[in-house]
Scaffold this active site. Structure first.
Site, PDB file in Angstrom:
ATOM      1  N   GLU A 109      41.561  17.958 -33.853  1.00 16.74           N
ATOM      2  CA  GLU A 109      40.415  17.722 -34.750  1.00 16.74           C
ATOM      3  C   GLU A 109      39.373  18.806 -34.527  1.00 16.74           C
ATOM      4  O   GLU A 109      39.149  19.243 -33.393  1.00 16.74           O
ATOM      5  CB  GLU A 109      39.828  16.335 -34.465  1.00 16.74           C
ATOM      6  N   ASP A 138      35.401  19.349 -35.685  1.00 15.88           N
ATOM      7  CA  ASP A 138      34.327  18.510 -36.244  1.00 15.88           C
ATOM      8  C   ASP A 138      33.020  19.229 -36.516  1.00 15.88           C
ATOM      9  O   ASP A 138      32.491  19.919 -35.636  1.00 15.88           O
ATOM     10  CB  ASP A 138      33.942  17.404 -35.233  1.00 15.88           C
ATOM     11  N   GLU A 190      29.484  17.252 -37.501  1.00 19.92           N
ATOM     12  CA  GLU A 190      28.821  15.988 -37.796  1.00 19.92           C
ATOM     13  C   GLU A 190      27.322  16.244 -37.861  1.00 19.92           C
ATOM     14  O   GLU A 190      26.765  16.939 -36.994  1.00 19.92           O
ATOM     15  CB  GLU A 190      29.125  14.919 -36.736  1.00 19.92           C
TER      16      GLU A 190
END
Length: 294
Positions: free
Chosen positions: A105, A107, A109
């Site tokens: 993953e 990311d 955010e």
């Protein structure tokens, strides 16, 4: 801090891959063609003939979408305009992820905040199901006032997070030191807007003000220069133009001197948390990749 990875640090399988992966599919985005709305019961909307996508959050539910394609390496751009005003308690997530218990993953955010207080841009990299590689930043502009481009460069040597073309983080392939690197699991693009007021703002002290709902994040100008994974095969193959063509330049892209200086500028002035500096969190010693990962 952002030096290139020598060929000896890249496993032979990846080096072979570099010669084979020679053509990428460039996809100038249309949300109707490239994405599926996956949850939210009507709170996510594709507008303007596929040129704009909005996610909404209210007290009942957030919303989200995912790409139809899976990718194994690529340069992914998306323009976002984040929730304006009092966005405390909300999280807008935009990331690449594979499936399974040992997933990979990458990311972005965006952690909301009270009106007038800055958003926190939270980044993380998971490989083989292990994350805990957080770096957090303030931005040098108001990300709610207009659209800005958030990019992920993912090739066999490195992952680079960029904002409006300025690199903010580089995670290098450190497999030679025993650190897993995302290189074999195809990933989809996901995004969601959701309530996380148990942790998102000041560690959960500031709760979501539902009188401000619905909260809206907007997306446009998706672009993927990437290897699309389909039916067990990559769109990047040896039958396509040579790897020296501009189509595949990102497959061996690294930070040049100017980009390295911009990365240092961001990390000096806008980084607010770096796991590689958190000796209290890692009393037995910092993670191995911290010696080579900016």
């Amino acid at each position: 801090m952002a030096c290139s990875v020598s060929s000896s640090a890249i496993p032979s399988m990846v080096m072979v891959g570099l010669t084979v992966l020679s053509f990428a599919v460039a996809s100038a985005g249309n949300f109707n063609q490239d994405f599926d709305i996956t949850w939210g019961d009507g709170r996510a909307k594709i507008l303007n003939n596929g040129e704009l996508l909005t996610l909404n959050l209210d007290k009942a539910s957030g919303s989200g979408f995912q790409s139809r394609n899976e990718y194994l390496f690529g340069k992914i751009d998306m323009q976002l305009k984040l929730v304006p005003g009092n966005s405390a308690g909300t999280v807008t997530a935009y990331y690449l992820s594979s499936k399974g218990s040992t997933w990979d993953e990458i990311d972005f955010e965006f952690l909301g905040n009270l009106s007038g207080d800055p958003y926190i841009l939270h980044t993380n990299v998971f490989s083989q199901g292990k994350g805990n590689r957080e770096q957090q930043f303030y931005l040098w502009f108001d990300p709610t006032a207009d659209f800005h481009t958030y990019s992920i460069l993912w090739n066999p040597q490195r992952i680079v997070f960029s904002v409006d073309g300025t690199p903010i983080r580089e995670f290098k392939n450190s497999e030679s030191s025993g650190v897993p690197f995302p290189k074999s699991q195809p990933m989809r693009i996901y995004s969601s807007l959701w309530n996380a007021d148990d942790w998102a703002t000041r560690g959960g002290l500031v709760k979501t003000d539902w009188t401000q709902a619905p909260f809206t994040a907007s997306y446009r100008n998706f672009n993927a220069d990437a290897c699309v994974w389909s039916n067990g095969a990559s769109s990047c193959n040896s039958n396509s133009p040579s790897s020296t063509s501009s189509n595949g330049a990102w497959l061996s892209e690294e930070l040049d001197t100017t980009s390295q200086e911009r990365l240092k500028w961001v990390q000096k002035n806008y980084m607010i948390y770096n796991y590689c500096s958190d000796t209290k969190r890692f009393p037995q010693g910092l993670p191995v990749e911290c010696s080579s990962t900016s």
